[in-house]
Scaffold this motif. Structure first.
Motif, PDB file in Angstrom:
ATOM      1  N   GLN A 136     -49.876 -14.676   3.133  1.00  0.00           N
ATOM      2  CA  GLN A 136     -50.667 -13.607   3.723  1.00  0.00           C
ATOM      3  C   GLN A 136     -51.004 -12.550   2.680  1.00  0.00           C
ATOM      4  O   GLN A 136     -52.039 -11.886   2.756  1.00  0.00           O
ATOM      5  CB  GLN A 136     -49.902 -12.976   4.892  1.00  0.00           C
ATOM      6  CG  GLN A 136     -49.798 -13.880   6.109  1.00  0.00           C
ATOM      7  CD  GLN A 136     -48.982 -13.248   7.231  1.00  0.00           C
ATOM      8  OE1 GLN A 136     -48.594 -12.088   7.163  1.00  0.00           O
ATOM      9  NE2 GLN A 136     -48.724 -14.027   8.275  1.00  0.00           N
ATOM     10  N   LEU A 194     -44.294 -19.647  12.398  1.00  0.00           N
ATOM     11  CA  LEU A 194     -44.051 -18.442  13.191  1.00  0.00           C
ATOM     12  C   LEU A 194     -44.670 -17.187  12.572  1.00  0.00           C
ATOM     13  O   LEU A 194     -44.891 -16.195  13.271  1.00  0.00           O
ATOM     14  CB  LEU A 194     -42.546 -18.226  13.383  1.00  0.00           C
ATOM     15  CG  LEU A 194     -41.857 -19.181  14.381  1.00  0.00           C
ATOM     16  CD1 LEU A 194     -40.360 -18.969  14.366  1.00  0.00           C
ATOM     17  CD2 LEU A 194     -42.415 -18.967  15.787  1.00  0.00           C
ATOM     18  N   THR A 195     -44.941 -17.214  11.268  1.00  0.00           N
ATOM     19  CA  THR A 195     -45.555 -16.037  10.641  1.00  0.00           C
ATOM     20  C   THR A 195     -46.969 -15.804  11.152  1.00  0.00           C
ATOM     21  O   THR A 195     -47.536 -14.732  10.923  1.00  0.00           O
ATOM     22  CB  THR A 195     -45.597 -16.171   9.105  1.00  0.00           C
ATOM     23  OG1 THR A 195     -46.306 -17.363   8.741  1.00  0.00           O
ATOM     24  CG2 THR A 195     -44.199 -16.213   8.521  1.00  0.00           C
ATOM     25  N   LEU A 196     -47.546 -16.793  11.821  1.00  0.00           N
ATOM     26  CA  LEU A 196     -48.854 -16.595  12.441  1.00  0.00           C
ATOM     27  C   LEU A 196     -48.763 -15.613  13.609  1.00  0.00           C
ATOM     28  O   LEU A 196     -49.759 -15.025  14.009  1.00  0.00           O
ATOM     29  CB  LEU A 196     -49.410 -17.938  12.922  1.00  0.00           C
ATOM     30  CG  LEU A 196     -49.622 -19.009  11.839  1.00  0.00           C
ATOM     31  CD1 LEU A 196     -50.077 -20.312  12.478  1.00  0.00           C
ATOM     32  CD2 LEU A 196     -50.638 -18.536  10.811  1.00  0.00           C
ATOM     33  N   ALA A 197     -47.526 -15.434  14.142  1.00  0.00           N
ATOM     34  CA  ALA A 197     -47.344 -14.569  15.303  1.00  0.00           C
ATOM     35  C   ALA A 197     -46.743 -13.212  14.939  1.00  0.00           C
ATOM     36  O   ALA A 197     -47.173 -12.187  15.448  1.00  0.00           O
ATOM     37  CB  ALA A 197     -46.451 -15.264  16.334  1.00  0.00           C
ATOM     38  N   PHE A 198     -45.732 -13.195  14.052  1.00  0.00           N
ATOM     39  CA  PHE A 198     -45.096 -11.917  13.693  1.00  0.00           C
ATOM     40  C   PHE A 198     -44.344 -12.073  12.383  1.00  0.00           C
ATOM     41  O   PHE A 198     -44.159 -13.186  11.885  1.00  0.00           O
ATOM     42  CB  PHE A 198     -44.137 -11.456  14.794  1.00  0.00           C
ATOM     43  CG  PHE A 198     -42.987 -12.398  15.042  1.00  0.00           C
ATOM     44  CD1 PHE A 198     -41.785 -12.275  14.361  1.00  0.00           C
ATOM     45  CD2 PHE A 198     -43.106 -13.418  15.976  1.00  0.00           C
ATOM     46  CE1 PHE A 198     -40.738 -13.136  14.583  1.00  0.00           C
ATOM     47  CE2 PHE A 198     -42.063 -14.289  16.217  1.00  0.00           C
ATOM     48  CZ  PHE A 198     -40.871 -14.146  15.521  1.00  0.00           C
ATOM     49  N   THR A 199     -43.896 -10.951  11.839  1.00  0.00           N
ATOM     50  CA  THR A 199     -43.115 -10.957  10.605  1.00  0.00           C
ATOM     51  C   THR A 199     -41.842 -10.137  10.805  1.00  0.00           C
ATOM     52  O   THR A 199     -41.769  -9.281  11.678  1.00  0.00           O
ATOM     53  CB  THR A 199     -43.914 -10.354   9.433  1.00  0.00           C
ATOM     54  OG1 THR A 199     -44.303  -9.021   9.790  1.00  0.00           O
ATOM     55  CG2 THR A 199     -45.148 -11.174   9.126  1.00  0.00           C
TER      56      THR A 199
END
Length: 253
Positions: free
Chosen positions: A136, A191-196
Motif C-alpha cells: 500500500q 485482510l489488509t484490504l479491509a483494515f490495518t
C-alpha cells in the motif's frame, strides 16, 4: 499483488517444515539450528521492528522491551504452573528422575507446543499484514519487505514443526499446524484490504512475541539440544542459524 507475493511465503514456510521433518535421527542438530534461527529472529528482526513501531517508554524503559520481559515471564509462569500442577498429581512418582526432568523442562506438555506454534501462526499472519501494508505504501517498499519475509518464513516453518513435535505432539498435528502457519501470510495479506493494525499496537505485540521466542530458545530448546548430544556440531548449527538470520535480514533490510 500482495496476496500473490504472500503465496511465496506460503511455499517457503512449507519447505522449512519439510526440512525439519526429514532430518530424522539428527534431532539435536535440528534443535540447535532452530534455537539459532529463533535467536536471530528475536535480536535482528523482531526487536528492531518493535522498537521502531512503538517509541513510547514505561519508567524510562522502551515499552517494547517491557513487553519483551512480559512475554518471557508469561511463558515461564505458564510452563512452571503446568509442571507444578502435574507434579502434585503424582503422574511421575514411579520415575523420579524422569519426573524431575519433566518438571524442569515442561516437555511433557503437548499443549505448550501447540501454544508455541499458535504464536508463530499469529506472527505469520502479521507477516502477511506487513506485506499488504508495504505494498500500500508502494511497490518498491512492498518488494523489499516481501523478500525479507519470504526468506525468514523458512525459519517460521522449521520452528513451527520442531516446537510442536518437541513437546510431544503427534506428527499429524504438527503437519496441520505447519499448514496453518503456511496459510497465515496469505490470509494476513488479504485482510489488509479491509483494515490495518495500528503501529503502536503492533510494536507491543512484536516485543511480547520476542520474549516468548527468547524463552523457548534459551530455556527449552538449547538445553534439550545438548542433553543427549553435547557436540560441537550442535553449537555450530546454533551459531549458523543466528548468522543465517543476520545475513537474510541484512541483505533484505
Amino acid at each position: 499483488m500482495a496476496v500473490i507475493v504472500a503465496a511465496g511465503a506460503f511455499l517457503m514456510t512449507l519447505i522449512g517444515g519439510v526440512v525439519a521433518q526429514r532430518i530424522g535421527d539428527r534431532r539435536h542438530l535440528v534443535l540447535g539450528l532452530a534455537a539459532g534461527l529463533m535467536l536471530g529472529v528475536v535480536v535482528f528482526d523482531l526487536l528492531p521492528e518493535a522498537l521502531s513501531a512503538q517509541p513510547h517508554r514505561i519508567f524510562h524503559v522502551p515499552a517494547a522491551l517491557v513487553l519483551l520481559a512480559s512475554g518471557f515471564l508469561a511463558i515461564h509462569v505458564v510452563e512452571r504452573s503446568v509442571a507444578i500442577h502435574r507434579a502434585h498429581e503424582g503422574e511421575y512418582a514411579s520415575h523420579e528422575h524422569s519426573h524431575a526432568h519433566a518438571a524442569a523442562t515442561g516437555h511433557d506438555t503437548p499443549s505448550l507446543g501447540v501454544a508455541a506454534a499458535g504464536a508463530l501462526i499469529v506472527h505469520s499472519l502479521l507477516d502477511g499484514f506487513a506485506i499488504g501494508a508495504a505494498f500500500q505504501a508502494g511497490s518498491g517498499v512492498g518488494s523489499v519487505v516481501a523478500v525479507a519475509i519470504i526468506a525468514h518464513d523458512f525459519a517460521d516453518g522449521f520452528n513451527t514443526y520442531t516446537l510442536t513435535r518437541l513437546y510431544g505432539n503427534e506428527r499429524r498435528k504438527a503437519i496441520a499446524l505447519l499448514a496453518c502457519d503456511a496459510a497465515a501470510p496469505v490470509a494476513g495479506a488479504a485482510l489488509t484490504l479491509a483494515f490495518t493494525i495500528p503501529a503502536g499496537v503492533l510494536g507491543l505485540y512484536l516485543g511480547f512475541f520476542a520474549g516468548f521466542l527468547l524463552y523457548l530458545a534459551t530455556s527449552d530448546i538449547l538445553p534439550e539440544a545438548h542433553s543427549s548430544h553435547p557436540s560441537r556440531a550442535t553449537l555450530l548449527f546454533t551459531v549458523a542459524g543466528a548468522a543465517f538470520m543476520l545475513l537474510v535480514i541484512g541483505l533484505t533490510g
